[in-house]
Enzyme design. Structure first.
Site, short mmCIF file in Angstrom:
data_model
loop_
_atom_site.label_atom_id
_atom_site.label_comp_id
_atom_site.label_asym_id
_atom_site.label_seq_id
_atom_site.Cartn_x
_atom_site.Cartn_y
_atom_site.Cartn_z
N PRO A 14 -0.19 -4.73 -2.87
CA PRO A 14 -0.90 -3.96 -2.54
C PRO A 14 -0.67 -2.63 -1.71
O PRO A 14 -0.21 -3.15 -0.62
CB PRO A 14 -2.48 -4.66 -2.30
CG PRO A 14 -1.64 -5.93 -1.88
CD PRO A 14 -0.37 -6.09 -2.70
N ASN A 15 -1.00 -1.44 -1.88
CA ASN A 15 -0.99 -0.09 -0.95
C ASN A 15 0.32 0.20 -0.90
O ASN A 15 0.73 1.24 -0.04
CB ASN A 15 -1.63 -0.75 0.30
CG ASN A 15 -3.01 -0.94 0.39
OD1 ASN A 15 -3.70 -0.31 -0.20
ND2 ASN A 15 -3.52 -2.20 0.72
N ARG A 22 1.04 7.55 4.57
CA ARG A 22 0.12 7.43 5.79
C ARG A 22 1.08 6.51 6.66
O ARG A 22 2.09 5.96 6.19
CB ARG A 22 -0.89 6.62 5.46
CG ARG A 22 -2.17 7.49 4.91
CD ARG A 22 -3.06 6.42 4.65
NE ARG A 22 -3.80 5.63 5.88
CZ ARG A 22 -3.81 4.43 5.75
NH1 ARG A 22 -3.91 3.54 4.68
NH2 ARG A 22 -4.23 3.82 6.99
N TYR A 27 6.06 2.74 8.36
CA TYR A 27 6.34 2.79 7.04
C TYR A 27 7.40 3.73 6.43
O TYR A 27 8.03 3.74 5.39
CB TYR A 27 5.29 2.35 6.15
CG TYR A 27 4.48 1.19 6.39
CD1 TYR A 27 4.92 -0.01 6.28
CD2 TYR A 27 3.01 1.32 6.62
CE1 TYR A 27 4.29 -1.07 6.47
CE2 TYR A 27 2.32 0.26 6.81
CZ TYR A 27 2.73 -1.09 6.68
OH TYR A 27 1.97 -2.41 7.04
N ASN A 78 8.26 -7.58 -2.03
CA ASN A 78 7.36 -7.23 -0.97
C ASN A 78 5.82 -7.44 -1.28
O ASN A 78 5.39 -6.59 -2.07
CB ASN A 78 7.45 -5.67 -0.52
CG ASN A 78 6.83 -5.48 0.67
OD1 ASN A 78 5.78 -6.25 1.06
ND2 ASN A 78 7.28 -4.26 1.46
N ALA A 81 -0.01 -7.15 1.79
CA ALA A 81 -1.04 -8.17 2.55
C ALA A 81 -1.22 -9.43 1.83
O ALA A 81 -1.53 -10.45 2.44
CB ALA A 81 -2.21 -7.40 2.69
N GLU A 102 12.27 -12.15 -0.14
CA GLU A 102 11.14 -11.77 0.51
C GLU A 102 11.57 -10.48 1.37
O GLU A 102 12.49 -10.69 2.48
CB GLU A 102 10.31 -12.88 1.38
CG GLU A 102 9.14 -12.42 2.08
CD GLU A 102 8.47 -13.47 2.88
OE1 GLU A 102 8.62 -14.62 2.77
OE2 GLU A 102 7.29 -12.94 3.75
N HIS A 104 10.18 -7.21 3.80
CA HIS A 104 9.07 -6.49 4.48
C HIS A 104 9.71 -5.18 4.98
O HIS A 104 10.82 -5.20 5.61
CB HIS A 104 8.21 -7.20 5.37
CG HIS A 104 7.67 -8.16 4.90
ND1 HIS A 104 6.38 -8.23 4.07
CD2 HIS A 104 8.17 -9.63 4.78
CE1 HIS A 104 6.14 -9.45 3.75
NE2 HIS A 104 6.92 -10.30 4.04
N ARG A 111 3.95 -7.80 14.97
CA ARG A 111 2.74 -6.96 14.81
C ARG A 111 1.52 -7.88 15.12
O ARG A 111 1.61 -8.71 16.02
CB ARG A 111 2.44 -6.44 13.47
CG ARG A 111 4.03 -5.39 13.06
CD ARG A 111 3.82 -4.58 11.65
NE ARG A 111 2.77 -3.99 11.47
CZ ARG A 111 2.37 -3.24 10.29
NH1 ARG A 111 3.02 -3.82 9.14
NH2 ARG A 111 1.42 -2.66 10.37
O1 CA2 Z 1 6.22 -4.42 6.35
C1 CA2 Z 1 5.83 -4.38 4.93
O2 CA2 Z 1 6.41 -4.24 4.02
C2 CA2 Z 1 4.43 -5.11 4.65
O3 CA2 Z 1 4.56 -6.00 3.64
C3 CA2 Z 1 3.60 -4.23 4.09
C4 CA2 Z 1 2.18 -4.18 4.13
C5 CA2 Z 1 1.54 -5.31 5.26
O4 CA2 Z 1 0.38 -5.89 4.80
C6 CA2 Z 1 2.52 -6.37 5.54
O5 CA2 Z 1 1.94 -7.34 6.68
C7 CA2 Z 1 3.71 -6.04 5.71
C8 CA2 Z 1 1.11 -3.18 4.02
C9 CA2 Z 1 1.46 -2.01 3.05
C10 CA2 Z 1 0.77 -1.12 3.16
O6 CA2 Z 1 1.62 0.09 2.87
C11 CA2 Z 1 1.15 1.27 3.39
C12 CA2 Z 1 2.09 2.42 3.21
C13 CA2 Z 1 1.56 3.49 3.56
C14 CA2 Z 1 0.36 3.87 4.10
C15 CA2 Z 1 -0.56 2.83 4.00
C16 CA2 Z 1 0.00 1.51 3.52
#
Ligand code: CA2
Length: 173
Positions: A14-15, A22, A27, A78, A81, A102, A104, A111
């Site tokens: 997700p996301n 963002r 990221y 990946n 969440a 896995e 990230h 974090r």
């Molecule tokens: O660091 C990572 O790749 C995560 O898997 C990313 C997840 C986060 O919940 C994990 O704790 C770590 C979140 C991805 C959200 O990605 C976004 C990217 C741009 C803008 C908003 C969200």
């Protein structure tokens, strides 16, 4: 006819479709398509096909993992969440016998405290985190290295159509 090249499946949760729009300080500025393309290019150089699925829905990811069983050589995931609480994804991955990387982009352990727990780690072969979007390339290399270690490397890619059959390489210990 030569055998089809083995497949590495990239799954993004997700996301991650919002990558590049963002939170660039966490990221980066590249899109998910950019990152998967970079991972694909490394995987193809190493003799693998790549499939990719991003979904914001847990069940879609579970179905994709089920569909990978017996068909796909390795999974790079990946989980977004879902990493931190999806026992459904944990159980689905536990039923996959190939290497699981896995991945990230950030280092979740550096974090918020709730990101330190991963329910994917116990069923993963290994984890790549904190290297930014380069992680997609590193994950492709890690999956290929683990497949080689298990003795299931693909045949070397040859552009010589007249070349005879090639014995797949085996890893040495
Ligand atoms: O660091 C990572 O790749 C995560 O898997 C990313 C997840 C986060 O919940 C994990 O704790 C770590 C979140 C991805 C959200 O990605 C976004 C990217 C741009 C803008 C908003 C969200």
């Amino acid at each position: 006819m030569s055998d089809p090249r083995p497949t590495i499946l990239f799954l993004n949760g997700p996301n991650l479709n919002l990558l590049g729009t963002r939170e660039p300080e966490i990221y980066g500025t590249e899109t998910l398509d950019d990152r998967v393309a970079a991972g694909r290019s490394v995987a193809e150089e190493l003799g693998y096909e790549v499939e990719h699925l991003q979904s914001n829905h847990e069940g879609v990811l579970v179905d994709a993992i089920h569909g990978a069983r017996g068909r796909v050589a390795a999974i790079v995931i990946n989980g977004g969440a879902f990493t931190h609480y999806s026992w459904a994804i944990h159980d689905a991955l536990a039923a996959f016998s190939g290497p699981i990387v896995e991945l990230h982009i950030s280092n979740p352990g550096a974090r918020e405290a709730w990101r330190s727990d991963s329910v994917i780690t116990p069923v993963a072969t290994g984890v790549i985190s904190g290297f930014g979007t380069t992680g997609y390339e590193l994950a492709a290399r890690a999956a290929a290295a683990e497949l080689a270690r298990r003795g299931s490397s693909p045949s070397p890619v040859s552009d010589d159509a007249t070349a005879g059959p090639v014995t797949p390489g085996r890893a040495t210990a």
